[in-house]
Write a protein that holds these residues in place. Sequence first.
Motif, short mmCIF file in Angstrom:
data_model
loop_
_atom_site.label_atom_id
_atom_site.label_comp_id
_atom_site.label_asym_id
_atom_site.label_seq_id
_atom_site.Cartn_x
_atom_site.Cartn_y
_atom_site.Cartn_z
N GLY A 3 21.85 5.63 -4.12
CA GLY A 3 21.37 5.59 -5.49
C GLY A 3 21.57 6.90 -6.21
O GLY A 3 21.97 6.94 -7.38
N GLU A 36 20.02 4.27 1.59
CA GLU A 36 19.85 3.60 0.30
C GLU A 36 19.49 4.61 -0.79
O GLU A 36 20.00 4.54 -1.91
CB GLU A 36 18.77 2.53 0.41
N PRO A 45 22.80 2.64 -10.39
CA PRO A 45 22.63 2.32 -8.97
C PRO A 45 22.67 0.83 -8.66
O PRO A 45 23.09 0.44 -7.57
CB PRO A 45 21.25 2.92 -8.65
N ASP A 46 22.27 -0.01 -9.63
CA ASP A 46 22.30 -1.46 -9.41
C ASP A 46 23.49 -2.13 -10.08
O ASP A 46 23.56 -3.36 -10.15
CB ASP A 46 20.99 -2.10 -9.87
N GLY A 47 24.45 -1.33 -10.59
CA GLY A 47 25.66 -1.89 -11.17
C GLY A 47 26.69 -2.21 -10.10
O GLY A 47 26.43 -2.10 -8.89
N ASP A 48 27.88 -2.60 -10.52
CA ASP A 48 28.91 -3.01 -9.56
C ASP A 48 29.30 -1.87 -8.62
O ASP A 48 29.36 -2.05 -7.40
CB ASP A 48 30.14 -3.51 -10.31
N ARG A 74 26.18 1.30 -2.17
CA ARG A 74 25.01 1.03 -1.32
C ARG A 74 25.39 0.17 -0.12
O ARG A 74 24.95 0.41 1.00
CB ARG A 74 23.91 0.36 -2.15
N GLY A 80 27.63 1.01 -8.09
CA GLY A 80 26.47 1.43 -7.32
C GLY A 80 26.16 0.48 -6.18
O GLY A 80 25.79 0.90 -5.08
N SER A 81 26.31 -0.80 -6.42
CA SER A 81 26.05 -1.80 -5.38
C SER A 81 27.07 -1.70 -4.25
O SER A 81 26.71 -1.81 -3.06
CB SER A 81 26.07 -3.21 -5.98
N ARG A 89 24.00 7.74 -9.39
CA ARG A 89 23.40 8.32 -10.60
C ARG A 89 24.12 9.60 -11.01
O ARG A 89 24.45 9.79 -12.18
CB ARG A 89 21.92 8.61 -10.33
#
Length: 220
Positions: free
Chosen positions: A58, A54, A68-71, A77, A73-74, A62
């Motif tokens: 991230g 994880e 990291p929590d965008g489409d 992950r 980035g998700s 970056r």
Amino acid sequence: EAVSGACVAIFDATHGRQWREFVRVVPGSGVINLADGQFTADLLVLVGDKESAETMAGELARIGGEAPDGDVGSELRLLMTARTWSSTAEVLEFLCSPQCPPVLAPLGRRLLSWAGTRTGEALFGRVDERTGRRQPLPALRLDEVSLLVIETQSLDLPTEQEVTEARSGGAPLTAQQLICQSVMALFAVYLRAIFYRRKTRDILAFDEGWRTMGWFIKNA
């Protein structure tokens, strides 16, 4: 502490490289330069658990200019936590292969374009000329080390002002600055994990430069 049997690891960003003087008098001590492409900072190699996957997802997002929590980035992950990867080198090869999901292919190409630098090799590995495959750099072992000086002067780290401006919506950090920032931070995470497992009086310290490591300090 180093003389008493504990391990002391110091990140040295001083211009005079003053910690080298201690290396000369402390038995079992050594110096490494994170910009030389000697050792890996890849947590998939050094630690290898799901949390490491994880964390690396991230950082790769970056570095590649993705949230990291965008489409993107998700998706990255999910990919990196759905199975066990031996290294970020293996992940990069997959991202640049025909099997890569289309949403991640542009990120893979961006990461590949920066993977060939000496500092980038600490994350992405180095291409083996015999096989043509990308392999991670060796892991640094601390079994016999009493004092380790990690020199960061050669890393293209952002200044404290550049970090502050980037966080405030100013000019973003360059990919090379992000890679150098990640290499330093991830190596510190590795040392911290080793010291925690050993439950000894080991010390992790920073002599200047720690303010550029916002990611590590925030999550310490």
